[in-house]
Motif scaffolding. Structure first.
Motif, PDB file in Angstrom:
ATOM      1  N   LYS A  37      41.674  48.041  33.033  1.00 23.47           N
ATOM      2  CA  LYS A  37      41.826  48.456  34.518  1.00 23.47           C
ATOM      3  C   LYS A  37      41.588  50.119  34.681  1.00 23.47           C
ATOM      4  O   LYS A  37      41.044  50.442  35.724  1.00 23.47           O
ATOM      5  CB  LYS A  37      43.419  48.571  34.806  1.00 23.47           C
ATOM      6  N   GLU A  40      37.716  50.402  34.990  1.00 25.65           N
ATOM      7  CA  GLU A  40      37.217  49.911  36.303  1.00 25.65           C
ATOM      8  C   GLU A  40      37.625  51.058  37.275  1.00 25.65           C
ATOM      9  O   GLU A  40      36.487  51.267  38.205  1.00 25.65           O
ATOM     10  CB  GLU A  40      37.783  48.431  36.773  1.00 25.65           C
ATOM     11  N   ASP A  41      38.942  51.465  37.161  1.00 28.83           N
ATOM     12  CA  ASP A  41      39.237  52.610  38.010  1.00 28.83           C
ATOM     13  C   ASP A  41      38.407  53.694  38.015  1.00 28.83           C
ATOM     14  O   ASP A  41      37.753  54.421  39.026  1.00 28.83           O
ATOM     15  CB  ASP A  41      40.514  53.044  37.911  1.00 28.83           C
ATOM     16  N   PRO A  46      34.500  46.674  39.854  1.00 28.38           N
ATOM     17  CA  PRO A  46      35.020  45.719  38.995  1.00 28.38           C
ATOM     18  C   PRO A  46      34.059  45.209  37.872  1.00 28.38           C
ATOM     19  O   PRO A  46      32.901  44.931  38.187  1.00 28.38           O
ATOM     20  CB  PRO A  46      35.187  44.374  40.278  1.00 28.38           C
ATOM     21  N   GLU A  49      35.421  39.170  36.358  1.00 34.52           N
ATOM     22  CA  GLU A  49      35.922  38.227  37.185  1.00 34.52           C
ATOM     23  C   GLU A  49      36.677  37.383  36.516  1.00 34.52           C
ATOM     24  O   GLU A  49      36.560  36.885  35.334  1.00 34.52           O
ATOM     25  CB  GLU A  49      34.813  37.493  38.104  1.00 34.52           C
ATOM     26  N   ARG A  50      37.983  37.241  36.797  1.00 36.76           N
ATOM     27  CA  ARG A  50      39.125  36.579  36.092  1.00 36.76           C
ATOM     28  C   ARG A  50      39.346  35.219  36.630  1.00 36.76           C
ATOM     29  O   ARG A  50      39.515  35.193  37.864  1.00 36.76           O
ATOM     30  CB  ARG A  50      40.080  37.479  35.814  1.00 36.76           C
ATOM     31  N   THR A  58      30.842  40.839  35.698  1.00 40.71           N
ATOM     32  CA  THR A  58      29.920  41.096  36.923  1.00 40.71           C
ATOM     33  C   THR A  58      28.693  41.803  36.623  1.00 40.71           C
ATOM     34  O   THR A  58      28.407  41.990  35.560  1.00 40.71           O
ATOM     35  CB  THR A  58      30.581  42.015  37.957  1.00 40.71           C
TER      36      THR A  58
END
Length: 295
Positions: A37, A40-41, A46, A49-50, A58
């Motif tokens: 996280k 990604e931030d 993103p 993909e979960r 991605t």
């Protein structure tokens, strides 16, 4: 951008999920999730993909994964080289070997290496060739065994070359031959190895160069089981000659494959430009001296 977050991301991709990555990293699953996280931030995109089936990268995630492997490998190589310059001797060989050929090729090397360098600890990774190449790129291991050819990302030292032999049921029309061309076998089902075995690539690519794709009868990661399937009449299999000679069976015919471009060529490989520790250099030197590899 923190390297520990990149390492967590690389492990999630390689292991196919957060739980497996956490075990590899000796961390909790929430810790790994937090690292992804944060990454990604920071990047504003993103990366994964979960779903219930696992995770999938991605398009941005694929770019980050490739670059993460390079950055992590460079870091580990830098630390190793600096340790060598300081005169430190960690006494550790981080080595990867493939399942196929480890007993015949590498077991004698382990005994000789241990006798010659008893102070060096060996961290062994036994995986398929593709996973070993990923581990090399990530810097988790320094050197590995793999089949030639390999990508330009690696340097290679040939270790041993063996012709392939075809294992056939006794009732097969080619069972009485001394050698056979691959094209003569195109109508026979093939028993292949599990995904990740480099020998599969050699076999399938060889068939496709000759204008056909082999029909698969079964796949397995166990040599003895594959030989048993041949004996049961399910199809043919291929092995390096030395491995087939170690598993003689009266109910299986062994015929030389008359295709030199498909020879089994084992090599030691390492990331191009990487600094190799004294332990890894000693492993390379030993490979060039072992009598059973001089062929």
């Amino acid at each position: 951008m923190e390297l520990r977050n990149l390492r967590a991301y690389a492990e999630v991709v390689r292991r196919g999920g957060f739980s497996a990555a956490a075990k590899t990293l000796y961390a909790t699953q929430p810790t790994v999730s937090k690292a992804i996280k944060q990454l990604e931030d920071e990047l504003g995109l993103p990366l994964l993909e979960r779903s219930n089936q696992g995770v999938r990268m991605t398009q941005a995630g694929e770019v980050v994964y490739r670059r993460a492997l390079t950055l992590l490998a460079e870091r580990d190589s830098l630390l190793t080289e600096l340790d060598e310059m300081r005169g430190l001797r960690r006494g550790e060989l981080r080595l990867g070997i493939p399942p196929l050929g480890n007993d015949t090729v590498f077991a004698p090397m382990f005994a000789a290496y241990r006798a010659k360098y008893p102070e060096i600890d060996i961290r062994l990774f036994e995986q398929g060739s593709q996973n070993l190449e990923d581990s090399l790129m990530a810097g988790e291991i320094e050197i590995a065994g793999s089949l030639l050819p390999v990508s330009e990302a690696f340097e290679a030292q040939p270790v041993r070359r063996e012709p392939l032999v075809v294992l056939l049921p006794l009732q097969h029309p080619a069972a009485r031959l001394a050698k056979v061309k691959l094209e003569a076998l195109k109508d026979t089902p093939f028993i292949l190895f599990d995904k990740g075995f480099a020998l599969n690539r050699t076999i399938i690519d060889g068939c496709q160069r000759r204008g056909f794709t082999p029909t698969e009868a079964a796949r397995s990661g166990q040599i003895d089981f594959i030989v048993a399937l041949v004996a049961a009449g399910m199809g043919l299999a291929m092995l390096p000659q030395m491995m087939a000679q170690e598993r003689p069976r009266q109910d299986v015919a062994t015929v030389l494959l008359d295709e030199p471009d498909m020879d089994w060529q084992m090599a030691l490989i390492w990331r191009k430009g990487a600094f190799l520790s004294h332990a890894a250099q000693a492993w390379r030197q030993l490979a060039s001296e072992m009598p059973h590899l001089k062929r």
